[in-house]
Design an enzyme around this catalytic site. Structure first.
Site: not given
Ligand code: UD1
Ligand code: CA
Length: 474
Positions: A34-35, A98, A41, A390, A252, A401, A357
């Site tokens: 998931l990204a 997403q 934050r 240079y 975060n 040399n 460089r």
């Molecule tokens: C999340 C977990 C938490 C866990 C923690 C561990 C959930 C609800 N909570 O919290 O239980 O302890 O990670 O690190 O899952 N992302 C998406 N789409 C979104 C939201 C987030 O792809 O709509 C991705 C973000 O890019 C990120 C990951 O999901 O890489 C986690 O999201 P984040 O908001 O960091 O969750 P936490 O609050 O850290």
């Molecule tokens: Ca996180």
């Protein structure tokens, strides 16, 4: 989306992964990373997962750990405007979009439709956990398979579990639910067992649970709610504790980014020390994750080895050196100098205070002393350039040399031009080589010569502009 799914299958077929399945211990996995989300934050215009830890974007750390355990093309969930993430990961993954950041559960829904039919287990990872090691992922997957769980979690126990989801257990110690910090009461907040954010799901169960996932009070679809659903359905939820507590760190904000940086840095330094590299002062030595260093090399304080740098054996680097995307042979010395995109043969000495460089090649036994800049040039074996000067867009032959203050005048204000200096040439102090210009083998220039036309082999040229004079033989 459908087009993507086709592309995904085509890619798998092309890479022969279906055939490879036979030889895998646990053959039928998909990986989802998931990204998506906003990463607010971080207070950054750069997507969160692209922030670097020891020179590598966080999501690439995650991808690389996964790669060690599973030979599948990961599905990466990205936001709509994700050009930078796409560019970083390129063709190595399949992207699921997403459009709205509606939570981690919603993100997995977008990936789920791209998972091929035959897949029976899914490893779900977050792109912001760069510290996880493949060993823990392997244990997580093993536990998942051998316990016959529908859902298996990577967990740990933390003294201050701030911001992490807490693991709730029944009286008979079974995992029943994950409660997010923001939804937890005081008693739940006191729980030290936390969710690391790495999961294995039994695929069919995950798909049906996602279809029934409802929105949380905060307006997001939590992936973590699948745990309670699994437990309530009478299916098995199990867990594995990460070998190191740090592995589950989710980044975060930039404070956590620094914690990740410090952790990976220490791991990298320790790795090289245990592999035969002497590091005089680890506190001021910075080595990126993908750097390679030969044994019996010694690194002095205030030294940075970065990017794709490869260093040979028995080298002496630093103090105060910065080596970016460069290669050195064995027995080199780099003192208080900077190398960027340079290639250096064995037994080469550089510095103090010099700068190589991009596109610079120094062959074996070249000596570059103080205040020398070399760009896009080759200095052949045994050539010496001991003092300020240079050299740009040039080829210097063997055993040349280069006198103090020598400069290739490579730029005429509009175009760059090349300089070619033959083997055994002696360039007198302060020679100006007005490019394009060529100096034949064995020629000599007098001090202060401004050379604006070619010098044939075995000639001597002096003056400004340089004129020919008889060559005395010694
Ligand atoms: C999340 C977990 C938490 C866990 C923690 C561990 C959930 C609800 N909570 O919290 O239980 O302890 O990670 O690190 O899952 N992302 C998406 N789409 C979104 C939201 C987030 O792809 O709509 C991705 C973000 O890019 C990120 C990951 O999901 O890489 C986690 O999201 P984040 O908001 O960091 O969750 P936490 O609050 O850290
Ligand atoms: Ca996180």
């Amino acid at each position: 989306e459908i087009r993507n799914q086709k592309a995904y299958l085509a890619l798998q077929r092309e890479m022969g992964l279906f055939a490879l399945r036979e030889s895998k211990i646990m053959p039928n996995w998909a990986v989802v990373i998931l990204a998506g989300g906003r990463g607010q934050r971080m207070q950054s215009s750069l997507p969160k997962v692209l922030h670097q830890v020891c020179g590598k974007p966080m999501i690439c750390h995650v991808r690389d750990s996964v790669r060690e355990v599973l030979d599948v093309v990961p599905i990466v969930v990205v936001p709509q405007d994700s050009a930078a993430v796409r560019e970083c990961l390129q063709d190595e993954v399949v992207f699921a979009v997403q459009s709205d950041p509606l939570g981690t559960g919603h993100a997995v829904m977008q990936a789920e439709i791209l998972i091929p039919e035959e897949v029976s287990n899914v490893l779900v990872m977050y792109g912001d956990t760069p510290l996880v090691r493949w060993q823990s992922l392997q244990r997580l997957m093993d536990q998942h398979i051998f316990s016959g769980s529908a859902c298996t979690l990577l967990t740990t126990r933390l003294v201050s579990p701030y911001s992490m989801g807490r693991i709730l257990r029944s009286e008979n110690d079974q995992i029943t639910k994950i409660i997010e910090e923001r939804d937890a009461d005081e008693e739940q907040k006191a729980i030290d067992e936390v969710n690391g954010g790495m999961y294995c799901f039994e695929r069919e169960w995950m798909s049906s649970a996602l279809r029934n996932l409802s929105m949380s009070a905060s307006g997001e679809y939590y992936l973590t709610d699948l745990v309670e659903m699994t437990s309530k359905a009478g299916k098995k939820v199990s867990n594995v504790e990460s070998a190191e507590k740090m592995e589950i760190l989710g980044v975060n904000d930039r404070f956590q980014l620094n914690v990740a940086e410090a952790t990976v840095r220490e791991r990298v330094l320790k790795h090289w020390m245990l592999t035969g590299v002497t590091i005089i002062d680890p506190a001021t030595t910075y080595i990126d994750t993908d750097v390679v260093i030969g044994k019996d090399t010694t690194i002095y304080p205030n030294t940075i080895l970065s990017g794709s740098t490869v260093v040979g054996e028995r080298c002496r680097l630093g103090p105060n050196s910065m080596i970016y995307d460069s290669k050195t042979g064995d027995d080199c010395k780099v003192t208080a100098s900077m190398l960027e995109g340079a290639t250096v043969g064995s037994s080469v000495e550089i510095g103090p205070f010099s700068h190589l460089r991009a596109g610079t090649t120094l062959e074996q036994d070249v000596h570059v002393g103080n205040f020398v800049e070399v760009k896009n040039s080759r200095l052949k074996q045994g050539t010496k350039m001991g003092h300020f000067g240079y050299v740009g867009d040039a080829v210097l032959g063997r055993d040349v040399n280069v006198g103090a203050g020598t400069v290739t005048c490579n730029f005429d204000g509009i175009d760059k031009h090349t300089t070619v200096v033959g083997d055994g040439v002696f360039l007198g102090c302060d020679t100006m080589l007005v490019a394009p210009v060529e100096i034949g083998n064995g020629s000599i220039t007098g001090a202060g010569a401004v050379v604006n036309r070619d010098i044939p082999p075995k000639n001597k040229a002096i003056g400004m502009p340089a004129r020919f004079m008889p060559l005395e033989t010694k």
